[in-house]
Design an enzyme around this catalytic site. Sequence first.
Site, mmCIF file in Angstrom:
data_model
loop_
_atom_site.group_PDB
_atom_site.id
_atom_site.type_symbol
_atom_site.label_atom_id
_atom_site.label_comp_id
_atom_site.label_asym_id
_atom_site.label_seq_id
_atom_site.Cartn_x
_atom_site.Cartn_y
_atom_site.Cartn_z
ATOM 1 N N SER A 102 0.864 -1.165 0.000
ATOM 2 C CA SER A 102 0.000 0.000 0.000
ATOM 3 C C SER A 102 0.908 1.226 0.000
ATOM 4 O O SER A 102 1.695 1.410 0.926
ATOM 5 C CB SER A 102 -0.877 -0.038 1.262
ATOM 6 N N LYS A 119 -1.126 -1.037 -4.378
ATOM 7 C CA LYS A 119 -2.306 -0.227 -4.023
ATOM 8 C C LYS A 119 -1.872 1.216 -3.856
ATOM 9 O O LYS A 119 -0.921 1.507 -3.132
ATOM 10 C CB LYS A 119 -2.913 -0.804 -2.734
ATOM 11 N N LEU A 120 -2.575 2.102 -4.546
ATOM 12 C CA LEU A 120 -2.276 3.531 -4.481
ATOM 13 C C LEU A 120 -3.323 4.222 -3.631
ATOM 14 O O LEU A 120 -4.533 4.044 -3.858
ATOM 15 C CB LEU A 120 -2.307 4.149 -5.884
ATOM 16 N N LYS A 121 -2.885 5.015 -2.685
ATOM 17 C CA LYS A 121 -3.837 5.824 -1.921
ATOM 18 C C LYS A 121 -4.235 7.022 -2.777
ATOM 19 O O LYS A 121 -3.369 7.680 -3.384
ATOM 20 C CB LYS A 121 -3.181 6.308 -0.628
ATOM 21 N N ASP A 132 -7.152 3.088 -3.034
ATOM 22 C CA ASP A 132 -7.863 3.149 -1.757
ATOM 23 C C ASP A 132 -8.090 4.621 -1.410
ATOM 24 O O ASP A 132 -7.134 5.388 -1.267
ATOM 25 C CB ASP A 132 -7.032 2.463 -0.660
ATOM 26 N N GLU A 163 -11.010 0.717 -3.295
ATOM 27 C CA GLU A 163 -11.297 0.431 -1.890
ATOM 28 C C GLU A 163 -11.921 1.648 -1.222
ATOM 29 O O GLU A 163 -11.398 2.766 -1.327
ATOM 30 C CB GLU A 163 -9.970 0.046 -1.212
ATOM 31 N N ASP A 168 -13.893 -1.593 3.065
ATOM 32 C CA ASP A 168 -12.991 -1.703 4.221
ATOM 33 C C ASP A 168 -13.720 -1.094 5.421
ATOM 34 O O ASP A 168 -14.442 -1.794 6.146
ATOM 35 C CB ASP A 168 -11.658 -0.992 3.874
ATOM 36 N N LYS A 203 -9.950 -6.933 8.145
ATOM 37 C CA LYS A 203 -8.965 -6.579 9.168
ATOM 38 C C LYS A 203 -9.535 -7.111 10.472
ATOM 39 O O LYS A 203 -10.650 -6.724 10.856
ATOM 40 C CB LYS A 203 -8.773 -5.064 9.249
ATOM 41 N N GLY A 233 -4.197 -4.141 6.250
ATOM 42 C CA GLY A 233 -3.175 -3.861 7.257
ATOM 43 C C GLY A 233 -3.396 -2.504 7.886
ATOM 44 O O GLY A 233 -4.136 -1.664 7.356
ATOM 45 N N LEU A 271 -0.481 -0.783 9.344
ATOM 46 C CA LEU A 271 0.905 -0.464 9.687
ATOM 47 C C LEU A 271 1.301 -1.154 10.994
ATOM 48 O O LEU A 271 1.964 -0.553 11.852
ATOM 49 C CB LEU A 271 1.110 1.056 9.808
#
Length: 380
Positions: free
Chosen positions: A147, A172-174, A199, A224, A249, A273, A301, A303
């Site tokens: 991510s 995955k790109l924020k 996301d 996401e 999510d 999660k 995740g 972090l």
Amino acid sequence: MSAQSLAKPFGAIRIDSAELRLVRLPLLTPFTISTGTMHEKVIPLLTLRSNGLEGYAEGVMDPLPDYLDEQIPGAMMMLRNVLLPQVVGASFENPQALEPLLTPWRGHYMTKAMVEMAFFDLWAKVLNLPLKTLLGGSGEAIDVGVSLGIGTIGDTVERVRSHVEQGYKRIKLKIKPGHDVALVSAVRKHFPDIALSVDANSAYTLADTKVLKALDPFNIDYIEQPLAWNDIHDHATLQKRIETPICLDESLRGVRDVRKALQIDAGRVINIKVGRVGGYLESMRIHDLCAAFDIPVWCGGMLESGIGRAHNIHLSTLPNFCKPGDTSSASRYFARDLIVEKLEAVDGRMAVPLNGPGIGVSLDRDFIETITLSSESFGG
Ligand code: OSB
Ligand code: MG
């Protein structure tokens, strides 16, 4: 659900004592998502003890309620004043026996998950089994992606390149409003074939449908959580208007949310999660429900330190975790981990930690001591 059908060969497990610590772990580089930037992790760590064995879990709530409506002060209060006094000195035959103590409390999913996850680890150690076996998983390694936090387009393209070269199975790109179509377009231009997702962490509304629709041509695996953290219904409306599958999510706090979301086609991929949904038993119910709907799941995740990562990896060995998870190498985030073992991905695969039963990792106690903000003991 395998945990439900397991016998109780050793009788009840008495929780002799518990320890609740708060530690501060700096991030190597700041991590930016649509809601803000993280510079460090503050992590509540829970240890449950029985008969010389220890089960571990970490809390994934943030200091302030920005990802979801949970925060560390509330978690510490619930553990200190409510949950740990109930659990310490009590005996439980299995996690199902513990669950009725947790479920009556509203919200606090991440806090309840800490107690249940630490118990699962302890239970696996009492039974001398890897956690994955108790959860019903199998295999020696899992597929993982990364991510990537928000940065400039040029910098993001270079970070994509580096992680693709390392073999990560999905990038995955924020994204956030104003930082979406141009970013995805640039990354796709350089990497036409990689598995790519985005996301938004709830940064958009239905008024942004045009922008989200503009992502359709880029063959993104899923988008996401585009809409509000506590919404399901609008996601169904959006899914009717865009081609890209939606992955939920934030809006899913339990199997009932997942059922409602799938019944109205509010999402076609599900991020699990354990903390967000209150524990492993709920995670397994979600996993099984999604399998019945033929909906793929993957493990998100937060972090986490090595403790949370080890938990995530064991969970990800269940059969319907058929998309790469977010549990990338711990060294991407931390100079030093809370555990002795190195959880590092090789060619996009993360080995299941099996250095002993349970979560299969051991604490780096000396290091933990140096970063401890507070420590409280219960019982014993
Ligand atoms: O939405 O998945 C998310 C990190 C913090 C808060 C929310 C999210 C994330 C990630 C992290 O994407 C992924 C990781 O743990 O590497
Ligand atoms: Mg997310």
